[in-house]
Design a protein around this motif. Structure first.
Motif, mmCIF file in Angstrom:
data_model
loop_
_atom_site.group_PDB
_atom_site.id
_atom_site.type_symbol
_atom_site.label_atom_id
_atom_site.label_comp_id
_atom_site.label_asym_id
_atom_site.label_seq_id
_atom_site.Cartn_x
_atom_site.Cartn_y
_atom_site.Cartn_z
ATOM 1 N N GLY A 42 34.390 56.978 90.711
ATOM 2 C CA GLY A 42 35.472 57.904 91.044
ATOM 3 C C GLY A 42 36.802 57.419 90.519
ATOM 4 O O GLY A 42 37.613 58.204 90.012
ATOM 5 N N LEU B 209 39.840 61.032 94.870
ATOM 6 C CA LEU B 209 39.468 59.627 95.067
ATOM 7 C C LEU B 209 39.459 59.255 96.554
ATOM 8 O O LEU B 209 38.576 58.514 97.010
ATOM 9 N N ILE C 104 36.233 60.661 98.058
ATOM 10 C CA ILE C 104 35.076 59.883 97.600
ATOM 11 C C ILE C 104 34.969 58.587 98.411
ATOM 12 O O ILE C 104 33.877 58.172 98.811
ATOM 13 N N THR C 105 36.105 57.945 98.657
ATOM 14 C CA THR C 105 36.123 56.689 99.411
ATOM 15 C C THR C 105 35.691 56.898 100.863
ATOM 16 O O THR C 105 34.852 56.153 101.388
ATOM 17 N N ALA D 116 34.533 65.787 94.571
ATOM 18 C CA ALA D 116 34.105 64.646 95.396
ATOM 19 C C ALA D 116 32.616 64.735 95.714
ATOM 20 O O ALA D 116 31.917 63.715 95.782
ATOM 21 N N GLN E 222 33.938 59.352 102.136
ATOM 22 C CA GLN E 222 32.568 59.836 102.316
ATOM 23 C C GLN E 222 31.524 58.726 102.099
ATOM 24 O O GLN E 222 30.329 58.947 102.300
ATOM 25 N N SER E 223 31.980 57.522 101.772
ATOM 26 C CA SER E 223 31.060 56.387 101.660
ATOM 27 C C SER E 223 30.427 56.053 103.008
ATOM 28 O O SER E 223 29.344 55.466 103.072
ATOM 29 N N PHE F 183 29.740 62.922 93.800
ATOM 30 C CA PHE F 183 29.461 61.499 94.025
ATOM 31 C C PHE F 183 28.677 61.244 95.305
ATOM 32 O O PHE F 183 28.260 60.114 95.564
ATOM 33 N N LEU F 184 28.478 62.279 96.109
ATOM 34 C CA LEU F 184 27.817 62.113 97.404
ATOM 35 C C LEU F 184 26.370 61.617 97.299
ATOM 36 O O LEU F 184 25.930 60.822 98.134
ATOM 37 N N ALA G 31 29.862 54.626 93.753
ATOM 38 C CA ALA G 31 30.505 55.942 93.726
ATOM 39 C C ALA G 31 32.029 55.801 93.685
ATOM 40 O O ALA G 31 32.704 56.518 92.937
ATOM 41 N N ILE G 32 32.570 54.873 94.483
ATOM 42 C CA ILE G 32 34.019 54.653 94.490
ATOM 43 C C ILE G 32 34.496 54.149 93.135
ATOM 44 O O ILE G 32 35.526 54.594 92.609
ATOM 45 N N THR H 210 25.627 57.882 97.875
ATOM 46 C CA THR H 210 25.612 57.301 99.217
ATOM 47 C C THR H 210 24.299 57.615 99.940
ATOM 48 O O THR H 210 24.052 57.113 101.034
#
Length: 435
Positions: A98, A114, A117-118, A50, A120-121, A53-54, A94-95, A57
């Motif tokens: 992911g 997933l 990832i969602t 995860a 941490q948006s 993908f940070l 990112a989502i 954001t």
């Protein structure tokens, strides 16, 4: 803005982080002991996946926002609103990516990845912290953030002691982003910052600001790859237990990485001002920060090298004895990580954004190649060596590739040669702070 003010803000942030890192580290050790290598390895793997993908954001805008607010305080709300909108678009991307990842790659932990990832948006709103940092008002967010994290870490502890449910732990990890991001936004809007709502932004402003952050965005992605890829490659080449042994060592090493970043963040505004008002003081402050952080990392690395076996046995039990050798190697990466915290600020202030990307790409490529070569034969020990070498390339070796970055190499070398004289002003300020 004085050096004393920078040290005071650093002290506040470090005090908070010491409390929170202590709780987080306690929970990590508890999970390793209660859940065993299987659960601990899976949890570390999910966070690593995860974490890739940070950067989307963040969009490379944290320090750029600080810089522009310091230079143009009248337009502070305009820059901040534009940055938040850009970061929200990045979070949506990112989502989407992911979702593509979990559809392409078959893994039993895909749902957790997933979900995280969602959630941490919501870290898109973390840029508000840099607005308050630029205004030297760190205490405005510190109290509420501390309460949220204390509660969540306490809940994690309860979950671990009651069976270490992976599902609940991931939910609590994601809830951290949701609550902090939401509170940041609420604190800012309610703090008489009506300009945030009234001041209109445009697509042109988004594009212009995104252009400023593009090099740092790509750099952040590359940096995240060489920070997280070792555990991901260990899981796929060796197995999930290898991730647990490596993660136990890496946690002891990486727990220190936040401190140089906090210190560098606290001095960013002052460095930006001195760059234009007094270049000699600007260079002196850079050298002072380099000396303090590098010397701290060196002491930390040598001490940890000698106590690694006893430390691992004490904290994780003998079941994690394989982590001791990994820790004794991995800890030396801190020397380059601590130094890089200042290097990152220097690259931004000097508008050398693309070199941040070049350095991170060099580190990422080095780490991936060395991991591919060393992990099959040496497992976690090979991954530790790959990490240290890649950080050395990304934080020091690349400086000699171009004349622009050689200037920082000269500042770094002068700082090392003159470290006794450079330490005196810092010691004096710390004594004043103590009084």
């Amino acid at each position: 803005m004085s050096t004393f003010s920078g040290i005071k803000n650093s002290a506040l942030l470090i005090t908070e982080k010491c409390i929170l890192l202590g709780l987080s580290f306690f929970n990590s050790v508890l999970l390793a002991r209660v859940g065993g290598p299987e659960v601990f390895g899976q949890y570390a793997y999910i966070l690593s996946m995860a974490g890739l993908f940070l950067p989307m954001t963040i969009m490379g805008l944290n320090n750029i926002v600080t810089k522009y607010i310091v230079k143009n305080p009248n337009n502070a709300h305009y820059y901040l609103k534009s940055a938040i909108i850009i970061r929200l678009y990045g979070a949506l991307l990112a989502i989407a990516l992911g979702l593509m990842l979990v559809l392409i790659i078959s893994n039993p932990n895909n749902t957790y990845i997933l979900l995280l990832i969602t959630l941490q948006s919501f870290s898109a709103f973390y840029v508000i912290e840099f607005f308050f940092l630029a205004k030297q008002q760190v205490s405005a967010l510190l109290k509420v953030r501390l309460i949220i994290l204390l509660v969540l870490n306490s809940l994690k502890c309860i979950v671990i002691l009651n069976g270490a449910s992976l599902n609940l732990l991931i939910m609590l990890q994601g809830l951290e982003y949701v609550l902090i991001g939401s509170i940041y936004l609420l604190t800012y809007v309610k703090g008489k910052n009506h300009h945030f709502i009234k001041r209109k932004t445009s697509s042109r402003s988004y594009i212009a600001l995104a252009q400023k952050g593009k090099w740092l965005l790509f750099s952040g992605i590359a940096a995240t790859i060489y920070l997280k890829i070792d555990q991901i490659m260990l899981a796929n080449i060796i197995g999930i237990n290898a991730v647990a042994y490596y993660a136990a060592a890496a946690k002891l090493s990486e727990v220190w990485y936040v401190f140089p970043v906090l210190i560098a963040n606290a001095f960013t505004a002052q460095l930006s001002q001195l760059k234009f008002s007094n270049y000699l003081k600007y260079q002196n402050l850079l050298q002072q920060l380099i000396v303090v952080l590098t010397l701290s990392a060196l002491i930390l690395s040598i001490t940890t090298y000698f106590i690694a076996p006893a430390l691992i046995s004490l904290l994780y039990t003998d079941e994690y004895s394989a982590s001791a050798t990994i820790l004794s190697i991995h800890i030396f990466a801190s020397i380059f990580i601590f130094q890089r915290a200042i290097l990152s600020k220097w690259l931004i202030i000097e508008k050398l954004y693309k070199y941040s990307l070049i350095s991170s790409v060099c580190g990422a490529i080095t780490n991936i190649v060395l991991n591919a070569v060393l992990i099959p034969q040496y497992g976690g020990v090979g991954a530790a060596w790959a990490t240290v070498i890649s950080y050395m390339i990304a934080s020091y070796g690349f400086l000699f590739f171009h004349s622009n970055t050689k200037r920082y190499a000269q500042i770094l070398h002068q700082a090392v040669l003159n470290f006794p004289a450079l330490l005196k002003p810092f010691i004096k300020q710390l004594r004043l702070l103590k009084k």
